[in-house]
Design a protein around this motif. Sequence first.
Motif, PDB file in Angstrom:
ATOM      1  N   LEU A 170      60.354 -64.025  23.337  1.00  0.00           N
ATOM      2  CA  LEU A 170      59.630 -63.562  22.097  1.00  0.00           C
ATOM      3  C   LEU A 170      60.998 -64.100  20.992  1.00  0.00           C
ATOM      4  O   LEU A 170      60.172 -64.182  20.271  1.00  0.00           O
ATOM      5  CB  LEU A 170      60.380 -61.825  22.527  1.00  0.00           C
ATOM      6  CG  LEU A 170      59.570 -61.469  23.503  1.00  0.00           C
ATOM      7  CD1 LEU A 170      59.344 -59.761  23.651  1.00  0.00           C
ATOM      8  CD2 LEU A 170      57.637 -61.297  22.409  1.00  0.00           C
ATOM      9  N   ALA A 174      55.550 -60.741  17.314  1.00  0.00           N
ATOM     10  CA  ALA A 174      56.434 -61.454  18.617  1.00  0.00           C
ATOM     11  C   ALA A 174      57.464 -61.163  17.405  1.00  0.00           C
ATOM     12  O   ALA A 174      58.283 -59.949  18.725  1.00  0.00           O
ATOM     13  CB  ALA A 174      57.023 -63.141  18.464  1.00  0.00           C
ATOM     14  N   TYR A 212      48.660 -56.536  18.804  1.00  0.00           N
ATOM     15  CA  TYR A 212      48.365 -58.276  17.970  1.00  0.00           C
ATOM     16  C   TYR A 212      47.391 -58.982  17.844  1.00  0.00           C
ATOM     17  O   TYR A 212      46.543 -59.253  19.112  1.00  0.00           O
ATOM     18  CB  TYR A 212      49.601 -58.783  18.126  1.00  0.00           C
ATOM     19  CG  TYR A 212      49.147 -59.210  19.839  1.00  0.00           C
ATOM     20  CD1 TYR A 212      49.324 -60.307  20.399  1.00  0.00           C
ATOM     21  CD2 TYR A 212      50.028 -58.166  21.034  1.00  0.00           C
ATOM     22  CE1 TYR A 212      49.308 -60.396  21.921  1.00  0.00           C
ATOM     23  CE2 TYR A 212      49.606 -58.095  22.415  1.00  0.00           C
ATOM     24  CZ  TYR A 212      48.808 -59.350  22.586  1.00  0.00           C
ATOM     25  OH  TYR A 212      49.180 -60.124  23.985  1.00  0.00           O
ATOM     26  N   ASP A 270      57.084 -65.511  13.443  1.00  0.00           N
ATOM     27  CA  ASP A 270      56.082 -64.794  14.040  1.00  0.00           C
ATOM     28  C   ASP A 270      56.612 -63.019  14.401  1.00  0.00           C
ATOM     29  O   ASP A 270      57.313 -62.153  14.799  1.00  0.00           O
ATOM     30  CB  ASP A 270      55.134 -64.944  14.902  1.00  0.00           C
ATOM     31  CG  ASP A 270      53.478 -63.817  15.328  1.00  0.00           C
ATOM     32  OD1 ASP A 270      53.618 -62.843  16.100  1.00  0.00           O
ATOM     33  OD2 ASP A 270      52.821 -64.277  15.081  1.00  0.00           O
ATOM     34  N   ALA A 274      58.977 -67.094  19.585  1.00  0.00           N
ATOM     35  CA  ALA A 274      58.543 -66.656  18.609  1.00  0.00           C
ATOM     36  C   ALA A 274      58.729 -66.375  17.364  1.00  0.00           C
ATOM     37  O   ALA A 274      58.102 -65.879  16.650  1.00  0.00           O
ATOM     38  CB  ALA A 274      57.266 -65.503  19.531  1.00  0.00           C
ATOM     39  N   ALA A 275      59.672 -64.745  17.704  1.00  0.00           N
ATOM     40  CA  ALA A 275      59.916 -64.481  17.138  1.00  0.00           C
ATOM     41  C   ALA A 275      60.571 -65.015  15.399  1.00  0.00           C
ATOM     42  O   ALA A 275      60.471 -64.250  14.305  1.00  0.00           O
ATOM     43  CB  ALA A 275      60.344 -62.988  16.885  1.00  0.00           C
TER      44      ALA A 275
END
Length: 202
Positions: free
Chosen positions: A53, A63, A85, A60, A56-57
């Motif tokens: 996560l 995320a 999402y 995104d 990806a954060a």
Amino acid sequence: MSAVIDSLCDSIAVVNEQGLIISVNQAWRTFADNNGGSAELVAGIGIDYLATLRRAAASDSFACAALQGSEAVLAGRQTLFTLEYPFNTPDGEHWFELHVTPLQGAVKGMVVGHREITARKLDQRALEQCSADLRHHERHLQAVLNSVSSMIGYWDRTLHNRFANHACRDWFGVEPATIPGKHIREVIGEERYRLNLPYIEA
């Protein structure tokens, strides 16, 4: 117990307090396999869920929200986190709902579930588009009615106004925008109301 979890439609992963996946159900494995996941992702076990996560954060927002919510549940600051999402699959965009709850029992951690809600989102979009179309048609109809020199008004069965065109300004000296919601007596006055009551009631 694993047979029960494997029977669920939601993709389920059990994550320990270090953020590592320690168990996944059949729906998780099937989804990962159908969408080009690696053998490690399909197996699920041993993957650092929080680290995934975090990566990806960086790019995104969904995320990022999922990371914050998951960390809050894992730290005991929340007992439930949910997030809707989008997810692109080979056959197009799908929508999912993430739900995270604390793991009950001796082992500390959390249960992460993903439920597909694409049908619901498509219905929601269709309803929003329908509402937008209706608002557009209503504005168009009002513009037409306001261009007519004759007085046009809509009164419900309780004699309260629901629409009055611009010609009402000339007839009653009242701004049309202030008329909706008013009883007809307030608009035309007591004397006119009494004189016209038989026709109004008819």
